[in-house]
Motif scaffolding. Structure first.
Motif, PDB file in Angstrom:
ATOM      1  N   ALA A 196       0.847  -1.196   0.000  1.00 60.87           N
ATOM      2  CA  ALA A 196       0.000   0.000   0.000  1.00 60.87           C
ATOM      3  C   ALA A 196       0.881   1.243   0.000  1.00 60.87           C
ATOM      4  CB  ALA A 196      -0.924  -0.007   1.220  1.00 60.87           C
ATOM      5  N   HIS A 197       0.798   2.029  -1.065  1.00 58.08           N
ATOM      6  CA  HIS A 197       1.707   3.164  -1.258  1.00 58.08           C
ATOM      7  C   HIS A 197       1.326   4.380  -0.416  1.00 58.08           C
ATOM      8  CE1 HIS A 197      -1.091   5.594  -3.729  1.00 58.08           C
ATOM      9  NE2 HIS A 197      -1.459   4.462  -4.298  1.00 58.08           N
ATOM     10  N   GLY A 198       2.303   5.244  -0.212  1.00 60.43           N
ATOM     11  CA  GLY A 198       2.060   6.521   0.440  1.00 60.43           C
ATOM     12  C   GLY A 198       1.393   7.497  -0.512  1.00 60.43           C
ATOM     13  N   THR A 199       1.110   8.691  -0.024  1.00 62.63           N
ATOM     14  CA  THR A 199       0.374   9.683  -0.798  1.00 62.63           C
ATOM     15  C   THR A 199       1.074  10.028  -2.104  1.00 62.63           C
ATOM     16  OG1 THR A 199      -0.412  10.655   1.270  1.00 62.63           O
ATOM     17  CG2 THR A 199      -0.656  11.978  -0.720  1.00 62.63           C
ATOM     18  N   THR A 200       0.349   9.879  -3.205  1.00 62.21           N
ATOM     19  CA  THR A 200       0.857  10.276  -4.520  1.00 62.21           C
ATOM     20  C   THR A 200       0.004  11.360  -5.146  1.00 62.21           C
ATOM     21  OG1 THR A 200      -0.394   8.495  -5.568  1.00 62.21           O
ATOM     22  CG2 THR A 200       1.899   8.037  -4.993  1.00 62.21           C
ATOM     23  N   GLY A 201      -1.152  11.647  -4.567  1.00 62.57           N
ATOM     24  CA  GLY A 201      -2.065  12.637  -5.107  1.00 62.57           C
ATOM     25  C   GLY A 201      -3.495  12.148  -5.016  1.00 62.57           C
ATOM     26  N   VAL A 202      -4.400  12.887  -5.629  1.00 63.42           N
ATOM     27  CA  VAL A 202      -5.803  12.462  -5.655  1.00 63.42           C
ATOM     28  C   VAL A 202      -6.376  12.492  -7.067  1.00 63.42           C
ATOM     29  CG1 VAL A 202      -6.302  13.103  -3.259  1.00 63.42           C
ATOM     30  CG2 VAL A 202      -6.606  14.804  -5.058  1.00 63.42           C
ATOM     31  N   ALA A 203      -5.533  12.612  -8.069  1.00 62.66           N
ATOM     32  CA  ALA A 203      -5.968  12.659  -9.460  1.00 62.66           C
ATOM     33  C   ALA A 203      -5.921  11.280 -10.086  1.00 62.66           C
ATOM     34  CB  ALA A 203      -5.086  13.604 -10.254  1.00 62.66           C
ATOM     35  N   PRO A 204      -6.747  11.048 -11.121  1.00 59.49           N
ATOM     36  CA  PRO A 204      -6.690   9.757 -11.820  1.00 59.49           C
ATOM     37  C   PRO A 204      -5.303   9.417 -12.349  1.00 59.49           C
ATOM     38  CG  PRO A 204      -8.677  10.944 -12.442  1.00 59.49           C
ATOM     39  CD  PRO A 204      -7.860  11.888 -11.605  1.00 59.49           C
ATOM     40  N   GLU A 205      -4.521  10.440 -12.710  1.00 59.38           N
ATOM     41  CA  GLU A 205      -3.191  10.165 -13.248  1.00 59.38           C
ATOM     42  C   GLU A 205      -2.143   9.928 -12.167  1.00 59.38           C
ATOM     43  OE1 GLU A 205      -3.653  14.754 -13.518  1.00 59.38           O
ATOM     44  OE2 GLU A 205      -4.914  12.954 -13.703  1.00 59.38           O
ATOM     45  N   CYS A 206      -2.552   9.847 -10.916  1.00 67.14           N
ATOM     46  CA  CYS A 206      -1.595   9.689  -9.820  1.00 67.14           C
ATOM     47  C   CYS A 206      -1.505   8.252  -9.308  1.00 67.14           C
ATOM     48  CB  CYS A 206      -1.931  10.638  -8.674  1.00 67.14           C
ATOM     49  SG  CYS A 206      -1.757  12.386  -9.103  1.00 67.14           S
ATOM     50  N   GLY A 207      -1.974   7.291 -10.091  1.00 67.89           N
ATOM     51  CA  GLY A 207      -1.811   5.889  -9.724  1.00 67.89           C
ATOM     52  C   GLY A 207      -0.397   5.429 -10.024  1.00 67.89           C
ATOM     53  N   PRO A 208       0.317   4.881  -9.046  1.00 66.47           N
ATOM     54  CA  PRO A 208       1.703   4.465  -9.277  1.00 66.47           C
ATOM     55  C   PRO A 208       1.889   3.501 -10.441  1.00 66.47           C
ATOM     56  CG  PRO A 208       1.269   4.528  -6.931  1.00 66.47           C
ATOM     57  CD  PRO A 208      -0.056   4.767  -7.621  1.00 66.47           C
ATOM     58  N   SER A 209       0.898   2.644 -10.705  1.00 62.35           N
ATOM     59  CA  SER A 209       1.088   1.644 -11.761  1.00 62.35           C
ATOM     60  C   SER A 209       1.153   2.267 -13.149  1.00 62.35           C
ATOM     61  CB  SER A 209      -0.037   0.612 -11.722  1.00 62.35           C
ATOM     62  OG  SER A 209      -1.255   1.148 -12.203  1.00 62.35           O
ATOM     63  N   GLN A 210       0.876   3.551 -13.267  1.00 60.36           N
ATOM     64  CA  GLN A 210       0.984   4.226 -14.560  1.00 60.36           C
ATOM     65  C   GLN A 210       2.405   4.678 -14.871  1.00 60.36           C
ATOM     66  OE1 GLN A 210      -2.474   7.046 -15.302  1.00 60.36           O
ATOM     67  NE2 GLN A 210      -2.805   6.604 -13.139  1.00 60.36           N
ATOM     68  N   TYR A 211       3.325   4.487 -13.920  1.00 62.02           N
ATOM     69  CA  TYR A 211       4.675   5.011 -14.061  1.00 62.02           C
ATOM     70  C   TYR A 211       5.702   3.883 -13.958  1.00 62.02           C
ATOM     71  CZ  TYR A 211       2.247   9.393 -13.334  1.00 62.02           C
ATOM     72  OH  TYR A 211       1.377  10.450 -13.449  1.00 62.02           O
ATOM     73  N   PRO A 212       6.761   3.934 -14.750  1.00 60.45           N
ATOM     74  CA  PRO A 212       7.762   2.862 -14.742  1.00 60.45           C
ATOM     75  C   PRO A 212       8.360   2.574 -13.364  1.00 60.45           C
ATOM     76  CG  PRO A 212       8.086   4.269 -16.654  1.00 60.45           C
ATOM     77  CD  PRO A 212       7.045   4.949 -15.804  1.00 60.45           C
ATOM     78  N   ASP A 213       8.561   3.643 -12.541  1.00 62.24           N
ATOM     79  CA  ASP A 213       9.163   3.451 -11.224  1.00 62.24           C
ATOM     80  C   ASP A 213       8.127   3.392 -10.115  1.00 62.24           C
ATOM     81  OD1 ASP A 213       8.301   6.060 -11.113  1.00 62.24           O
ATOM     82  OD2 ASP A 213      10.155   6.831 -10.218  1.00 62.24           O
ATOM     83  N   MET A 214       6.848   3.196 -10.490  1.00 62.87           N
ATOM     84  CA  MET A 214       5.760   3.126  -9.503  1.00 62.87           C
ATOM     85  C   MET A 214       5.747   4.371  -8.613  1.00 62.87           C
ATOM     86  SD  MET A 214       4.031   0.306  -9.991  1.00 62.87           S
ATOM     87  CE  MET A 214       3.195   0.000  -8.431  1.00 62.87           C
ATOM     88  N   LEU A 215       6.024   5.522  -9.230  1.00 66.51           N
ATOM     89  CA  LEU A 215       6.027   6.806  -8.512  1.00 66.51           C
ATOM     90  C   LEU A 215       6.860   6.749  -7.233  1.00 66.51           C
ATOM     91  CD1 LEU A 215       2.488   8.456  -8.863  1.00 66.51           C
ATOM     92  CD2 LEU A 215       4.671   9.266  -9.728  1.00 66.51           C
ATOM     93  N   GLY A 216       8.064   6.203  -7.381  1.00 69.51           N
ATOM     94  CA  GLY A 216       8.987   6.213  -6.253  1.00 69.51           C
ATOM     95  C   GLY A 216       8.836   5.067  -5.275  1.00 69.51           C
ATOM     96  N   GLN A 217       7.981   4.090  -5.583  1.00 68.26           N
ATOM     97  CA  GLN A 217       7.765   2.969  -4.664  1.00 68.26           C
ATOM     98  C   GLN A 217       8.741   1.813  -4.926  1.00 68.26           C
ATOM     99  OE1 GLN A 217       5.290   3.723  -2.402  1.00 68.26           O
ATOM    100  NE2 GLN A 217       5.098   5.608  -3.602  1.00 68.26           N
ATOM    101  N   ALA A 218       9.605   1.946  -5.927  1.00 68.64           N
ATOM    102  CA  ALA A 218      10.407   0.815  -6.393  1.00 68.64           C
ATOM    103  C   ALA A 218      11.283   0.215  -5.301  1.00 68.64           C
ATOM    104  CB  ALA A 218      11.261   1.248  -7.588  1.00 68.64           C
ATOM    105  N   ALA A 219      11.909   1.026  -4.464  1.00 66.28           N
ATOM    106  CA  ALA A 219      12.878   0.504  -3.498  1.00 66.28           C
ATOM    107  C   ALA A 219      12.241  -0.508  -2.549  1.00 66.28           C
ATOM    108  CB  ALA A 219      13.514   1.648  -2.713  1.00 66.28           C
ATOM    109  N   ARG A 220      11.080  -0.163  -1.996  1.00 61.88           N
ATOM    110  CA  ARG A 220      10.428  -1.096  -1.067  1.00 61.88           C
ATOM    111  C   ARG A 220       9.907  -2.330  -1.803  1.00 61.88           C
ATOM    112  NH1 ARG A 220      10.309   0.706   4.024  1.00 61.88           N
ATOM    113  NH2 ARG A 220      10.293   2.961   4.409  1.00 61.88           N
ATOM    114  N   ILE A 221       9.378  -2.145  -3.007  1.00 63.41           N
ATOM    115  CA  ILE A 221       8.916  -3.287  -3.793  1.00 63.41           C
ATOM    116  C   ILE A 221      10.085  -4.219  -4.097  1.00 63.41           C
ATOM    117  CG2 ILE A 221       7.999  -3.954  -6.051  1.00 63.41           C
ATOM    118  CD1 ILE A 221       6.231  -1.422  -5.899  1.00 63.41           C
ATOM    119  N   ASN A 222      11.228  -3.652  -4.462  1.00 64.21           N
ATOM    120  CA  ASN A 222      12.408  -4.467  -4.758  1.00 64.21           C
ATOM    121  C   ASN A 222      12.841  -5.293  -3.547  1.00 64.21           C
ATOM    122  OD1 ASN A 222      12.528  -3.491  -7.356  1.00 64.21           O
ATOM    123  ND2 ASN A 222      14.117  -1.980  -6.931  1.00 64.21           N
TER     124      ASN A 222
END
Length: 408
Positions: A120-146
């Protein structure tokens, strides 16, 4: 209130708050003039009863390879997919569509299947385009996922309702977050049959609240899955103290950076909420923070915060004060005893969610009977909290069946 910062330090602090908290989002929708003012829905005080049949919860509506995935994650996975799946709105109990991503580690699956972490990711925004899965690095979540992939966990990461599909995003609404996190596990198992029914939740900040909320609904809502426990890092479990003082609120700079998102969540639950009852002057309308995802909007937010004063912070009416206090109380955790053990890890210098707030939420959970291991990291704040090794060891112990430690 924290000492007044110099303009230069305000700029740096605001930039860190927005960039590291992952705060911005999208323009708030038009207010419905016919909506009852400040009327919390019945489902806010308790978890909503889902109108979605059990066999439809987590049903995969779309799945496609995560083709542009960050190289660091890509090197660790045998399979990566973007998904859209069915879940439940915590406000209405009706069906919703949620996006996310599924990552399966390299190598052969264990005999019992890959254990699953719903991240469960931390705050990325409240817009439809702010879903981490839309971005190659998961909007900065990569380190914990790795780190989870390296330890042999399959990872499914929900964007949450309204981020990636539809809208608005019910920021900090715990029922929605719980359902989204649980249904993500079902969806992941549908796209890859090598995944086990055993699962755990791990979340940071907003996601810490989501993981904690999921732990309270794992049995009632998560039929057919085997829940082992949840990790809540710096969780936004109970923000009621932010509204306890008489207005105008004296907010830490980082808390002020978070406030537009809290208000956006309030407005998602009650469309009659007017942001101008809480912020004005340079801060009016959320001071631009609600118009872009965090990785794009932090600079503008920082500049605006530098120009603000205490007089720009409300609430500005008695009704507005009462309403937000009630809503924050409605969404505060814990609501119920958790269905498994809980690790709560936070820093003793957290200025966004002060340690006293988290400590009280932990005491409340202990009083309900949840086995909680509370770890306070000396010198850590909301942004430099790591705890990776503690988290991984705790997860491994749950998987091995080791009795959880409770510091209650």
């Amino acid at each position: 209130m924290s000492p007044r910062l110099s303009p230069a330090r305000q700029f740096l602090a605001a930039g860190c708050a927005a960039a590291l908290l992952a705060l911005p989002a999208c323009t708030i929708g038009d207010v419905d003039d016919d909506a009852s003012p400040f009327a919390p829905t019945e489902t806010q005080a308790e978890y909503a009863e889902s109108d979605v049949e059990v066999d439809e919860r987590g049903a995969v509506l779309e799945a496609a390879p995560f083709a542009d995935l960050d190289a660091g994650i890509a090197s660790r996975v045998s399979e990566a997919q973007r998904i859209t799946y069915r879940s439940t709105s915590g406000l209405s109990g009706g069906p919703s569509e949620v996006t996310g991503a599924v990552f399966v580690p390299n190598g052969p699956a264990p005999e019992s299947g890959w254990p699953v972490v719903s991240y469960a990711h931390g705050t990325t925004g409240v817009a439809p385009e702010c879903g981490p899965s839309q971005y190659p690095d998961m909007l900065g979540q990569a380190a914990r996922i790795n780190s989870l992939l390296d330890r042999g966990y399959a990872v499914v990461a929900s964007d949450y309702e309204g981020l990636g599909a539809g809208g608005p995003h019910p920021y900090l609404e715990p029922a929605t977050a719980a359902f989204n996190v649980i249904d993500a596990v079902r969806a992941a198992r549908e796209v890859n049959d090598a995944l086990s029914a055993q699962w755990l939740a791990v979340g940071v900040s907003q996601g810490g609240q989501a993981a904690w909320a999921a732990s309270e609904q794992a049995e009632a809502y998560g039929t057919g899955l085997e829940f082992l426990g949840a990790v809540a890092l710096a969780p936004a479990a109970d923000l009621t103290p932010i509204a306890e003082p008489d207005p105008p609120w004296e907010l830490d700079l980082f808390q002020l950076g978070l406030l537009p998102y809290v208000l956006a969540g309030f407005q998602a639950a009650d469309p009659s909420v007017d942001l101008d009852d809480y912020l004005r002057g340079p801060l009016a309308g959320g001071f631009g923070a609600l118009e872009a995802c965090t990785h794009d909007g932090w600079l503008n937010s920082a500049l605006t915060l530098m120009q603000s004063s205490r007089d720009d912070i409300g609430p500005f009416t008695e009704d507005a004060t009462t309403a937000i206090r009630q809503w924050l109380d409605d969404i505060a955790l814990p609501r119920h005893v958790s269905d498994g053990p809980l690790l709560v890890l936070y820093g003793d210098r957290d200025a966004v969610v002060p340690p006293a707030w988290t400590a009280q939420a932990v005491r409340n959970a202990c009083d309900l009977g949840t086995p909680v291991e509370e770890v306070v990291v000396p010198g850590a704040d909301h942004f430099n909290l790591n705890g990776t090794q503690e988290v991984l060891d705790w997860l491994d112990n749950r998987l091995r069946g080791v009795d959880p430690i409770s510091t209650c």
